[in-house]
Design a protein around this motif. Structure first.
Motif, PDB file in Angstrom:
ATOM      1  N   LEU A  59      42.230  -3.053 -11.588  1.00 59.97           N
ATOM      2  CA  LEU A  59      40.833  -2.372 -11.794  1.00 59.97           C
ATOM      3  C   LEU A  59      40.898  -0.837 -11.715  1.00 59.97           C
ATOM      4  O   LEU A  59      41.807  -0.398 -11.001  1.00 59.97           O
ATOM      5  CB  LEU A  59      39.938  -3.098 -10.897  1.00 59.97           C
ATOM      6  N   ARG A  60      39.995  -0.135 -11.941  1.00 58.11           N
ATOM      7  CA  ARG A  60      39.859   1.121 -12.217  1.00 58.11           C
ATOM      8  C   ARG A  60      38.728   1.669 -11.415  1.00 58.11           C
ATOM      9  O   ARG A  60      37.542   1.138 -11.586  1.00 58.11           O
ATOM     10  CB  ARG A  60      39.832   1.810 -13.632  1.00 58.11           C
ATOM     11  N   ILE A  61      38.899   2.435 -10.539  1.00 57.40           N
ATOM     12  CA  ILE A  61      37.897   3.147  -9.752  1.00 57.40           C
ATOM     13  C   ILE A  61      38.049   4.564  -9.702  1.00 57.40           C
ATOM     14  O   ILE A  61      38.967   5.325  -9.585  1.00 57.40           O
ATOM     15  CB  ILE A  61      38.119   2.594  -8.199  1.00 57.40           C
ATOM     16  N   TRP A  62      36.735   5.192  -9.605  1.00 55.92           N
ATOM     17  CA  TRP A  62      36.644   6.583  -9.453  1.00 55.92           C
ATOM     18  C   TRP A  62      37.273   6.926  -8.077  1.00 55.92           C
ATOM     19  O   TRP A  62      37.081   6.460  -7.137  1.00 55.92           O
ATOM     20  CB  TRP A  62      35.131   7.077  -9.530  1.00 55.92           C
ATOM     21  N   PRO A  84      43.105  11.694 -14.900  1.00 54.57           N
ATOM     22  CA  PRO A  84      41.759  12.207 -15.309  1.00 54.57           C
ATOM     23  C   PRO A  84      41.433  11.446 -16.415  1.00 54.57           C
ATOM     24  O   PRO A  84      42.252  11.224 -17.545  1.00 54.57           O
ATOM     25  CB  PRO A  84      42.004  13.697 -15.749  1.00 54.57           C
ATOM     26  N   MET A  85      40.146  10.788 -16.732  1.00 51.37           N
ATOM     27  CA  MET A  85      39.911   9.964 -17.930  1.00 51.37           C
ATOM     28  C   MET A  85      38.367  10.549 -18.360  1.00 51.37           C
ATOM     29  O   MET A  85      37.508  10.627 -17.369  1.00 51.37           O
ATOM     30  CB  MET A  85      39.729   8.608 -17.157  1.00 51.37           C
ATOM     31  N   GLU A  86      38.294  10.568 -19.563  1.00 51.63           N
ATOM     32  CA  GLU A  86      36.984  11.074 -20.013  1.00 51.63           C
ATOM     33  C   GLU A  86      36.171   9.790 -20.155  1.00 51.63           C
ATOM     34  O   GLU A  86      36.383   8.726 -20.834  1.00 51.63           O
ATOM     35  CB  GLU A  86      37.187  11.410 -21.582  1.00 51.63           C
ATOM     36  N   VAL A  87      35.053   9.776 -19.369  1.00 48.06           N
ATOM     37  CA  VAL A  87      34.249   8.554 -19.302  1.00 48.06           C
ATOM     38  C   VAL A  87      32.929   8.529 -20.033  1.00 48.06           C
ATOM     39  O   VAL A  87      32.401   7.499 -20.300  1.00 48.06           O
ATOM     40  CB  VAL A  87      33.926   8.279 -17.572  1.00 48.06           C
ATOM     41  N   LEU A  88      32.616   9.698 -20.315  1.00 48.33           N
ATOM     42  CA  LEU A  88      31.611  10.029 -21.471  1.00 48.33           C
ATOM     43  C   LEU A  88      31.963  11.316 -22.219  1.00 48.33           C
ATOM     44  O   LEU A  88      32.769  12.048 -21.783  1.00 48.33           O
ATOM     45  CB  LEU A  88      30.161  10.288 -20.559  1.00 48.33           C
ATOM     46  N   PRO A  89      31.489  11.422 -23.340  1.00 42.98           N
ATOM     47  CA  PRO A  89      31.944  12.541 -24.037  1.00 42.98           C
ATOM     48  C   PRO A  89      31.638  13.952 -23.271  1.00 42.98           C
ATOM     49  O   PRO A  89      30.735  14.132 -22.668  1.00 42.98           O
ATOM     50  CB  PRO A  89      30.970  12.603 -25.382  1.00 42.98           C
ATOM     51  N   GLY A  90      32.763  14.827 -22.908  1.00 44.68           N
ATOM     52  CA  GLY A  90      32.500  15.916 -22.339  1.00 44.68           C
ATOM     53  C   GLY A  90      32.615  15.812 -20.659  1.00 44.68           C
ATOM     54  O   GLY A  90      32.519  16.528 -19.957  1.00 44.68           O
ATOM     55  N   THR A  91      32.701  14.524 -20.274  1.00 43.98           N
ATOM     56  CA  THR A  91      32.805  14.188 -18.675  1.00 43.98           C
ATOM     57  C   THR A  91      34.100  13.774 -18.494  1.00 43.98           C
ATOM     58  O   THR A  91      34.315  12.541 -18.767  1.00 43.98           O
ATOM     59  CB  THR A  91      31.643  13.393 -18.339  1.00 43.98           C
ATOM     60  N   THR A  92      34.885  14.273 -17.667  1.00 46.29           N
ATOM     61  CA  THR A  92      36.036  13.732 -17.050  1.00 46.29           C
ATOM     62  C   THR A  92      36.178  13.464 -15.667  1.00 46.29           C
ATOM     63  O   THR A  92      35.599  14.335 -14.948  1.00 46.29           O
ATOM     64  CB  THR A  92      37.422  14.768 -17.461  1.00 46.29           C
ATOM     65  N   LEU A  93      36.516  12.302 -15.279  1.00 47.18           N
ATOM     66  CA  LEU A  93      36.471  12.178 -13.747  1.00 47.18           C
ATOM     67  C   LEU A  93      38.094  11.579 -13.482  1.00 47.18           C
ATOM     68  O   LEU A  93      38.673  11.089 -14.156  1.00 47.18           O
ATOM     69  CB  LEU A  93      35.686  10.742 -13.458  1.00 47.18           C
TER      70      LEU A  93
END
Length: 103
Positions: A59-62, A84-93
């Motif tokens: 599983l992947r967790i913030w 780091p992963m782009e979760v929404l366009p322009g939003t990386t967490l």
């Protein structure tokens, strides 16, 4: 996910790379937490993965979600990597992958 007749959450299982299954989008309403529902979902997912010949559940967790990390540890997942992963366009967490291995 239902508790009696009340919907209290949801989850999805995704086939990952060969030999793996991802437990994704696991969510349980706050009032239904702490009753073993999440642990039952993890056990169910692992049983399905094993039955399908897979040897890894992940599983992947913030990375800043300490409650979710605590849950992963209780379910005996181990931390694999944080990227780091782009979760929404322009939003990386920063997202941490947690995994359970068997065999």
């Amino acid at each position: 996910i239902y508790l009696g007749t009340e919907p209290v959450g949801y989850f999805a299982l995704d086939l990952g790379p060969a030999g793996a299954m991802c437990l994704s989008r696991l969510f349980i309403k706050e009032k239904a937490r702490g009753q073993g529902i999440g642990r039952s979902i993890v056990a169910y997912a692992q049983k399905l993965a094993e039955g399908d010949g897979r040897s890894r559940l992940y599983l992947r967790i913030w990375a800043r979600d300490l409650k979710a990390e605590g849950f992963a540890k209780k379910c005996r997942f181990r931390k694999a990597e944080t990227v780091p992963m782009e979760v929404l366009p322009g939003t990386t967490l920063d997202i941490t992958t947690w995994e359970k291995l068997w065999r």
